[in-house]
Design a protein around this motif. Structure first.
Motif, mmCIF file in Angstrom:
data_model
loop_
_atom_site.group_PDB
_atom_site.id
_atom_site.type_symbol
_atom_site.label_atom_id
_atom_site.label_comp_id
_atom_site.label_asym_id
_atom_site.label_seq_id
_atom_site.Cartn_x
_atom_site.Cartn_y
_atom_site.Cartn_z
ATOM 1 N N THR A 196 37.573 51.207 50.046
ATOM 2 C CA THR A 196 38.635 52.055 49.495
ATOM 3 C C THR A 196 40.010 51.471 49.794
ATOM 4 O OG1 THR A 196 37.250 54.036 49.718
ATOM 5 C CG2 THR A 196 39.627 54.371 49.504
ATOM 6 N N ILE A 197 40.191 50.981 51.021
ATOM 7 C CA ILE A 197 41.474 50.356 51.373
ATOM 8 C C ILE A 197 41.719 49.128 50.515
ATOM 9 C CG2 ILE A 197 42.755 49.151 53.189
ATOM 10 C CD1 ILE A 197 41.347 50.973 55.220
ATOM 11 N N GLN A 198 40.661 48.317 50.326
ATOM 12 C CA GLN A 198 40.805 47.134 49.480
ATOM 13 C C GLN A 198 41.129 47.526 48.042
ATOM 14 O OE1 GLN A 198 37.570 44.347 49.752
ATOM 15 N NE2 GLN A 198 37.715 44.150 51.980
ATOM 16 N N PHE A 199 40.511 48.578 47.553
ATOM 17 C CA PHE A 199 40.769 49.046 46.191
ATOM 18 C C PHE A 199 42.248 49.356 45.993
ATOM 19 C CE2 PHE A 199 41.161 52.684 43.244
ATOM 20 C CZ PHE A 199 40.630 52.122 42.095
ATOM 21 N N PHE A 200 42.828 50.051 46.973
ATOM 22 C CA PHE A 200 44.241 50.420 46.879
ATOM 23 C C PHE A 200 45.167 49.293 47.343
ATOM 24 C CE2 PHE A 200 42.301 54.692 46.933
ATOM 25 C CZ PHE A 200 42.912 55.208 45.804
ATOM 26 N N SER A 201 44.612 48.118 47.600
ATOM 27 C CA SER A 201 45.425 46.968 47.974
ATOM 28 C C SER A 201 45.725 46.058 46.786
ATOM 29 C CB SER A 201 44.717 46.153 49.065
ATOM 30 O OG SER A 201 44.597 46.896 50.256
ATOM 31 N N TYR A 202 45.228 46.429 45.621
ATOM 32 C CA TYR A 202 45.498 45.642 44.413
ATOM 33 C C TYR A 202 46.728 46.187 43.687
ATOM 34 C CZ TYR A 202 41.016 43.206 44.770
ATOM 35 O OH TYR A 202 39.977 42.422 45.187
ATOM 36 N N PHE A 203 47.653 45.292 43.393
ATOM 37 C CA PHE A 203 48.856 45.683 42.647
ATOM 38 C C PHE A 203 48.471 46.261 41.293
ATOM 39 C CE2 PHE A 203 52.675 44.848 40.071
ATOM 40 C CZ PHE A 203 53.657 45.379 40.901
ATOM 41 N N THR A 204 47.416 45.708 40.703
ATOM 42 C CA THR A 204 46.924 46.209 39.411
ATOM 43 C C THR A 204 46.558 47.683 39.504
ATOM 44 O OG1 THR A 204 46.085 44.065 38.693
ATOM 45 C CG2 THR A 204 45.074 46.012 37.707
ATOM 46 N N ILE A 205 45.816 48.052 40.536
ATOM 47 C CA ILE A 205 45.367 49.431 40.699
ATOM 48 C C ILE A 205 46.547 50.352 40.972
ATOM 49 C CG2 ILE A 205 43.975 50.995 42.102
ATOM 50 C CD1 ILE A 205 42.380 49.142 40.215
ATOM 51 N N LEU A 206 47.389 49.976 41.913
ATOM 52 C CA LEU A 206 48.534 50.815 42.267
ATOM 53 C C LEU A 206 49.444 51.036 41.062
ATOM 54 C CD1 LEU A 206 49.460 49.310 45.758
ATOM 55 C CD2 LEU A 206 48.253 51.453 45.287
ATOM 56 N N THR A 207 49.663 49.977 40.292
ATOM 57 C CA THR A 207 50.571 50.086 39.151
ATOM 58 C C THR A 207 49.957 50.912 38.035
ATOM 59 O OG1 THR A 207 51.495 47.921 39.721
ATOM 60 C CG2 THR A 207 51.987 48.777 37.531
ATOM 61 N N ASN A 208 48.666 50.752 37.803
ATOM 62 C CA ASN A 208 48.018 51.587 36.788
ATOM 63 C C ASN A 208 47.972 53.049 37.215
ATOM 64 O OD1 ASN A 208 46.626 50.260 34.233
ATOM 65 N ND2 ASN A 208 46.588 48.726 35.864
ATOM 66 N N ILE A 209 47.886 53.316 38.505
ATOM 67 C CA ILE A 209 47.982 54.697 38.984
ATOM 68 C C ILE A 209 49.375 55.242 38.719
ATOM 69 C CG2 ILE A 209 48.041 56.137 41.066
ATOM 70 C CD1 ILE A 209 45.741 54.455 42.156
ATOM 71 N N MET A 239 33.582 49.157 41.798
ATOM 72 C CA MET A 239 33.755 48.480 43.077
ATOM 73 C C MET A 239 32.862 49.118 44.136
ATOM 74 S SD MET A 239 37.817 47.536 43.394
ATOM 75 C CE MET A 239 37.571 46.882 45.048
ATOM 76 N N LEU A 240 32.742 50.431 44.082
ATOM 77 C CA LEU A 240 31.902 51.156 45.047
ATOM 78 C C LEU A 240 30.439 50.741 44.909
ATOM 79 C CD1 LEU A 240 32.202 53.384 47.204
ATOM 80 C CD2 LEU A 240 31.633 55.048 45.439
ATOM 81 N N GLU A 241 29.982 50.585 43.678
ATOM 82 C CA GLU A 241 28.588 50.204 43.433
ATOM 83 C C GLU A 241 28.311 48.766 43.862
ATOM 84 O OE1 GLU A 241 28.076 50.829 39.281
ATOM 85 O OE2 GLU A 241 27.949 53.025 39.430
ATOM 86 N N ASP A 242 29.342 47.922 43.779
ATOM 87 C CA ASP A 242 29.144 46.486 44.008
ATOM 88 C C ASP A 242 29.583 46.034 45.394
ATOM 89 O OD1 ASP A 242 28.041 44.350 42.637
ATOM 90 O OD2 ASP A 242 30.005 43.471 42.219
ATOM 91 N N SER A 243 30.113 46.939 46.200
ATOM 92 C CA SER A 243 30.732 46.553 47.463
ATOM 93 C C SER A 243 29.711 46.308 48.563
ATOM 94 C CB SER A 243 31.712 47.640 47.915
ATOM 95 O OG SER A 243 32.275 47.311 49.169
ATOM 96 N N LYS A 244 30.014 45.314 49.409
ATOM 97 C CA LYS A 244 29.213 45.036 50.593
ATOM 98 C C LYS A 244 29.917 45.524 51.860
ATOM 99 C CE LYS A 244 27.295 40.921 48.363
ATOM 100 N NZ LYS A 244 27.171 39.447 48.415
#
Length: 216
Positions: free
Chosen positions: A49-62, A37-42
């Motif tokens: 980073t905030i958007q990354f941690f706004s995904y239920f998928t990411i939070l749950t996998n953490i 996401m960092l490489e592809d982000s505009k």
């Protein structure tokens, strides 16, 4: 007595090995997704980073990765609350099932993104489910635990709706207020809550059946 001790020791070692493998896979998937996401982000680094941690998928996998990491240092004599792994299993299954049914057709990742996507949405949910079935504590499961399990997804819903109102970013199309409106978002959230409750009830029944089967 020696045979029982050997069996318990072997079981403990196997549990630790599986926890280590699952923890490593979980952290790899989350960290690699962040890098991609960092490489592809505009967006700015902070917004991405905030958007990354706004995904239920990411939070749950953490949560999954933290859980299995915590198992590595846990006292073998400590009895785990049966609801902990059960709740995590329900959360990650929600991630996998909703993705397969609703979101998989919305994009077609390739390369490393495809690998990470499958880890986060298919492989890790399957690993957690199998771990719960064969190793997880299933004692004292009851339906009164479901409202406590629902706190996390409900808090997540409130967070993304509040932040989305100010930022315009909604991580999933079925909660995108700008596109489908609040009424449809609330209907979708209600349907997901029903699905979550039904899935929780089903797995409590399965857990009770597996516990009885193991005792026999």
């Amino acid at each position: 007595m020696k045979l029982i001790f050997t069996s318990e020791f072997t079981s403990l070692i196997m549990k630790k090995i599986l926890a280590l493998i699952f923890a490593l896979i979980g952290w790899f998937a989350v960290i690699m997704q962040y890098q991609l996401m960092l490489e592809d982000s505009k967006f700015t680094f902070l917004e991405m980073t905030i958007q990354f941690f706004s995904y239920f998928t990411i939070l749950t996998n953490i949560i999954v990765a933290v859980y299995f990491t915590s198992q590595l240092g846990k006292n073998p004599q400590q009895i785990e609350n049966s609801g902990t792994l059960m709740a995590i299993t329900i959360y990650i299954l929600m991630v996998g099932l909703i993705y397969q049914v609703v979101l998989r057709s919305t994009w077609n990742p390739t390369g490393m993104q495809r690998v990470v996507d499958e880890l986060l949405h298919a492989i890790i949910p399957a690993f957690v489910l199998l771990y719960w079935i064969f190793i997880g504590n299933k004692n004292n499961l009851n339906y009164k635990q479901i409202p406590r399990w629902a706190v996390y997804p409900l808090m997540y819903l409130f967070y993304i709706l509040i932040r989305g109102h100010f930022s315009g970013f909604y991580p999933y199309p079925f909660v995108d207020v700008f596109t489908i409106g609040y009424s449809q978002v609330l209907i979708n959230a209600f349907l997901i809550l029903i699905f979550f409750t039904g899935l929780s009830m089903l797995f409590i029944r399965i857990g009770k059946a597996l516990r009885i089967s193991n005792n026999d």
